[in-house]
Design an enzyme around this catalytic site. Sequence first.
Site, PDB file in Angstrom:
ATOM      1  N   SER A 171       0.845  -1.186   0.000  1.00 37.30           N
ATOM      2  CA  SER A 171       0.000   0.000   0.000  1.00 37.30           C
ATOM      3  C   SER A 171       0.886   1.244   0.000  1.00 37.30           C
ATOM      4  O   SER A 171       1.767   1.381   0.830  1.00 37.30           O
ATOM      5  CB  SER A 171      -0.905  -0.005   1.232  1.00 37.30           C
ATOM      6  OG  SER A 171      -1.852   1.026   1.117  1.00 37.30           O
ATOM      7  N   ARG A 227       2.595 -12.642   4.509  1.00 41.84           N
ATOM      8  CA  ARG A 227       1.564 -12.574   3.468  1.00 41.84           C
ATOM      9  C   ARG A 227       2.146 -12.817   2.073  1.00 41.84           C
ATOM     10  O   ARG A 227       1.544 -13.514   1.262  1.00 41.84           O
ATOM     11  CB  ARG A 227       0.832 -11.235   3.514  1.00 41.84           C
ATOM     12  CG  ARG A 227      -0.305 -11.175   2.496  1.00 41.84           C
ATOM     13  CD  ARG A 227      -1.125  -9.922   2.583  1.00 41.84           C
ATOM     14  NE  ARG A 227      -2.029  -9.918   3.730  1.00 41.84           N
ATOM     15  CZ  ARG A 227      -2.972  -8.998   3.898  1.00 41.84           C
ATOM     16  NH1 ARG A 227      -3.122  -8.021   3.030  1.00 41.84           N
ATOM     17  NH2 ARG A 227      -3.755  -9.052   4.966  1.00 41.84           N
TER      18      ARG A 227
END
Length: 427
Positions: A354, A392
């Site tokens: 992000s 992740r």
Amino acid sequence: MLDLAFIRNHPDIVKEAARLKNNPIDIDALLDLDQQVLTLQRQVEDARALQNQLSKRMQEAAKNKDNALKTALIAEGKEMAEQIKAMEPLLATLTEERQQMLYLVPNIPDPSAPVGKDENDNVPIAYWGEKPRFDFEPLDHYALMQKLDLVDIERAVKVAGARSYALKGDAARMELALMNFAFDRIARKGFTPLIVPAMARSFAFIGNGQFPKGRDQVYAVEDTDLFLVGTAEVSITGMYKDEILKAEELPLTFVGFCPCFRQEAGTYGKDTRGVFRIHQFNKVEQYVICHADHQESVRWHEQLLKNSVELLQALELPYRVVNVCTGDMGDGKVGQYDVESWIPSEGRYRETHSCSYFHEWQARRANIRYRDEDGKVKFVHTLNNTAIASPRILIPLLEIHQQADGSVRIPEALRPYMGGQEFIKAR
RNA sequence: GGAGAGAUGUCUGAGUGGUCGAAAGUGCCGCUCUCGAAAAGCGGUAGGGUGCAAGCCCUCGUGGGUUCGAAUCCCACUCUCUCCGCCA
């Protein structure tokens, strides 16, 4: 945090920003409160001015040995002191209320940000890489990890509860390799490597924007003012709190590492399989402090994005970049790109990075400023982006590179960080 | 955890309850001198709030108290440093 003067002068722009961001803040209530503060503040200040004058006259009287006048002035001064004391508590309360409200006012999204309600309205702007086609039955990351003995979730949960995990064997090695890989590659671009505290005081969270609104996502350390950070961003922002930097020191570019902790409140039942959504992970983060210049911010925003996707390309992971819509981006952000990596088992892209820019919003909260060439003190601009967050990222990494024989191919770029190893194989 | 010292402007560092937002030095900016630079000399230089402005108000770690008035006195807290203990 926005400039209060700006909110006063442009309430409609701020209201529109709040609407676009699905933020229920009542700007009129804020302005109303602000007027109350200003009125009362003027009264208190007038009273204090009078008091200061009395004080000066008192010195005169003392110098002239005019005891009668001095006594009279002291009596008057006493009166003023009482008046001020009577007004002060309300002023303090109202000012604090105004401050708390100000913290909740969102930043103005850039006109280029797509308008939308939630993540479904994010706009894909770039795709890279070929989605893999398997000529065998591929496993999802958790099945793969179990088969290769790369994780022990049951025992980790025994220790630390739901959403915990223990990486094992080559997955544990790979996680460290990934951190090193990202740290090295970003540092090589001139970013200053920084390993930062994973705990920070509340001011750091306020400065960064996690508090007061995101308080429920953060773990507190009992009986202290310390909290576990959800990203190195919090610590880096906190490190520069209240500083006035020199214009020529900027931009400051950092590649920061720390373990990250998130409560994931309100996500019960979501992403419960494997290591997608967990309470603790490791992250290498890019962080930039630059001059208060929109164009400069935009340039860095693009650069940070480029840095991140280069890592994904090196890891041979297909991804797309989405321009995050107004409703999905955080309160503080002017603009946000998410990078989403392809997850074969889910048949969709999912957020792994992000990338955001904030203009002055964080700098104002953390009071990070610089002295401009012409001597003016201005708030800096801040930006940040994920370089790599693991475990992740192990999900696409393992799934994409799995082989027919059940092993996982380690992408070439990562091998130097794993002692040259080429495959993860069952033991 | 035990003992002690401290927290002032970019930094170093002074500061008797009123004339202290604060000496001095340093840094920075401007000017003089110089072909130019250095040195030297002179001048300027904290942040914030409010107001059209002049101005006014606030800030000497934070919060409270004493006082007509606090950087200065009192209390609490936080933080930093030194020594000892414990420890990765």
